[in-house]
Motif scaffolding. Structure first.
Motif, short mmCIF file in Angstrom:
data_model
loop_
_atom_site.label_atom_id
_atom_site.label_comp_id
_atom_site.label_asym_id
_atom_site.label_seq_id
_atom_site.Cartn_x
_atom_site.Cartn_y
_atom_site.Cartn_z
N ILE A 12 -27.27 42.69 -2.21
CA ILE A 12 -27.41 42.93 -0.78
C ILE A 12 -26.88 41.75 0.02
CG2 ILE A 12 -29.10 43.24 1.09
CD1 ILE A 12 -30.84 44.75 -1.05
N GLY A 13 -27.28 40.55 -0.36
CA GLY A 13 -26.87 39.36 0.38
C GLY A 13 -25.37 39.12 0.38
N SER A 14 -24.74 39.29 -0.78
CA SER A 14 -23.29 39.04 -0.85
C SER A 14 -22.52 40.10 -0.06
CB SER A 14 -22.81 38.99 -2.30
OG SER A 14 -23.04 40.22 -2.97
N PHE A 15 -22.99 41.35 -0.09
CA PHE A 15 -22.34 42.41 0.68
C PHE A 15 -22.44 42.12 2.17
CE2 PHE A 15 -22.20 46.37 2.98
CZ PHE A 15 -21.11 47.03 2.42
N ILE A 16 -23.67 41.80 2.63
CA ILE A 16 -23.88 41.52 4.06
C ILE A 16 -23.08 40.29 4.48
CG2 ILE A 16 -25.61 40.81 5.77
CD1 ILE A 16 -27.63 42.57 4.25
N LEU A 17 -23.06 39.26 3.64
CA LEU A 17 -22.31 38.04 3.96
C LEU A 17 -20.81 38.35 4.06
CD1 LEU A 17 -22.96 35.00 4.39
CD2 LEU A 17 -22.15 34.67 2.06
N GLY A 18 -20.28 39.14 3.14
CA GLY A 18 -18.86 39.52 3.20
C GLY A 18 -18.54 40.33 4.44
N PHE A 19 -19.43 41.25 4.79
CA PHE A 19 -19.26 42.07 5.99
C PHE A 19 -19.21 41.17 7.23
CE2 PHE A 19 -20.51 44.90 9.40
CZ PHE A 19 -19.97 46.14 9.04
N GLY A 20 -20.17 40.26 7.33
CA GLY A 20 -20.21 39.35 8.47
C GLY A 20 -19.04 38.38 8.50
N PHE A 21 -18.61 37.93 7.34
CA PHE A 21 -17.50 36.98 7.26
C PHE A 21 -16.20 37.62 7.76
CE2 PHE A 21 -14.05 34.78 5.01
CZ PHE A 21 -14.30 33.47 5.42
N LEU A 99 -12.73 48.67 6.96
CA LEU A 99 -12.61 50.13 6.96
C LEU A 99 -13.47 50.76 8.06
CD1 LEU A 99 -12.56 50.77 3.12
CD2 LEU A 99 -10.67 51.11 4.72
N VAL A 100 -14.72 50.34 8.16
CA VAL A 100 -15.60 50.91 9.18
C VAL A 100 -15.10 50.57 10.57
CG1 VAL A 100 -17.94 50.76 10.15
CG2 VAL A 100 -17.63 51.05 7.69
N GLU A 101 -14.83 49.29 10.82
CA GLU A 101 -14.37 48.86 12.14
C GLU A 101 -13.03 49.50 12.48
OE1 GLU A 101 -12.83 46.58 15.43
OE2 GLU A 101 -11.88 46.55 13.47
N GLY A 102 -12.14 49.55 11.52
CA GLY A 102 -10.83 50.14 11.76
C GLY A 102 -10.89 51.63 12.04
N ILE A 103 -11.63 52.36 11.23
CA ILE A 103 -11.71 53.81 11.40
C ILE A 103 -12.45 54.16 12.69
CG2 ILE A 103 -12.73 55.93 10.47
CD1 ILE A 103 -12.10 54.73 7.63
N PHE A 124 0.13 48.12 12.39
CA PHE A 124 -0.88 47.07 12.34
C PHE A 124 -2.25 47.67 12.01
CE2 PHE A 124 2.34 44.72 14.72
CZ PHE A 124 2.20 43.44 14.20
N ASP A 125 -2.58 48.81 12.61
CA ASP A 125 -3.85 49.48 12.34
C ASP A 125 -3.94 49.91 10.87
OD1 ASP A 125 -4.63 49.19 14.98
OD2 ASP A 125 -4.14 51.25 15.54
N LEU A 126 -2.86 50.46 10.35
CA LEU A 126 -2.86 50.89 8.95
C LEU A 126 -2.91 49.72 7.99
CD1 LEU A 126 -0.32 53.87 9.16
CD2 LEU A 126 -2.84 53.97 9.06
N ALA A 127 -2.25 48.62 8.34
CA ALA A 127 -2.32 47.42 7.50
C ALA A 127 -3.75 46.87 7.46
CB ALA A 127 -1.36 46.36 8.02
N PHE A 128 -4.44 46.93 8.60
CA PHE A 128 -5.84 46.50 8.69
C PHE A 128 -6.69 47.35 7.75
CE2 PHE A 128 -10.01 46.28 10.79
CZ PHE A 128 -10.12 44.92 11.06
N LEU A 129 -6.50 48.67 7.79
CA LEU A 129 -7.23 49.57 6.90
C LEU A 129 -6.84 49.33 5.44
CD1 LEU A 129 -7.11 52.92 8.91
CD2 LEU A 129 -9.08 51.39 8.59
N GLY A 130 -5.55 49.12 5.20
CA GLY A 130 -5.08 48.85 3.84
C GLY A 130 -5.70 47.58 3.27
N MET A 131 -5.82 46.55 4.10
CA MET A 131 -6.44 45.31 3.64
C MET A 131 -7.91 45.55 3.30
SD MET A 131 -6.22 42.21 2.77
CE MET A 131 -4.58 41.82 3.31
#
Length: 155
Positions: A12-21, A99-103, A124-131
Motif C-alpha cells: 500500500i505504501g509504495s503504491f501510494i508513494l509512487g502515485f504521489g511522486f 493513466l488515471v490523470e491522463g484519461i 503529447f497526451d498519448l505519450a503521457f498515457l504510454g509512459m
C-alpha cells in the motif's frame, strides 16, 4: 508485526508513494517549469494558481501517507523480495497516476492537456498515457519476477 501485515504496508505504501511522486513530478515539470498546463486551463491566472495549489497539496498529502505506511512497514529487506515489492509498487502507483490523470483530465473531463497549444497536443497526451502504461507494466513485471523466485525458493 506479522509478515502479512508488513507486506500489506509495503504494498500500500509504495503504491501510494509512487502515485504521489508522479503527481508531484507532473506538477513540478508540466505546471511550474515548462508551464505547459495548469490543473484547470479555462480560468484566470489566479484561479489556475489556486487549482494547482490544491493539486500540490493533495499530492503532498499522498506522499506523506505513503511514507507513513512504509515507515510502519519497517525495513523492506526483512521480507523475502521486499525490495521488489517496494519498487514494483512504486512504479505501479506512478503508472496508475499517469493513466488515471491522463484519461480523466485529458480525455473525459477535458480540463487540460499535456501541451494544449501544440499542434501535436494529442501526441503529447498519448505519450503521457504510454509512459503511465509502461511504468505500470514494468512495476507488474518487477513484482511478478520477485513472486516467481519466491515460489521457486519455497518449493
Amino acid at each position: 508485526m506479522s509478515t502479512k501485515t508488513k507486506r500489506n504496508f509495503i504494498n500500500i505504501g509504495s503504491f501510494i508513494l509512487g502515485f504521489g511522486f508522479l503527481g508531484s513530478l507532473d506538477g513540478i515539470i508540466f505546471h511550474q517549469l515548462l508551464q505547459w498546463h495548469s490543473v484547470i486551463m479555462d480560468t484566470s491566472r489566479p484561479e489556475q494558481i489556486i487549482s494547482d495549489g490544491v493539486f500540490h497539496l493533495a499530492v503532498t498529502i499522498t506522499l506523506v501517507v505513503g511514507g507513513v505506511f512504509l515507515w510502519l512497514a519497517g525495513n523492506p529487506t526483512d521480507l523475502s523480495k521486499g525490495i521488489r515489492l517496494l519498487v514494483g509498487g512504486f512504479l505501479m502507483g506512478g503508472g496508475i497516476f499517469n493513466l488515471v490523470e491522463g484519461i480523466i483530465n485529458h480525455h473525459i473531463l477535458k480540463i487540460h492537456r499535456v501541451k494544449p497549444d501544440d499542434p501535436n497536443a494529442l501526441a503529447f497526451d498519448l505519450a503521457f498515457l504510454g509512459m503511465g502504461a509502461l511504468l505500470l507494466v514494468i512495476g507488474l513485471l518487477v513484482r511478478k519476477s520477485g513472486q516467481k523466485q519466491e515460489i521457486k525458493i519455497s518449493a
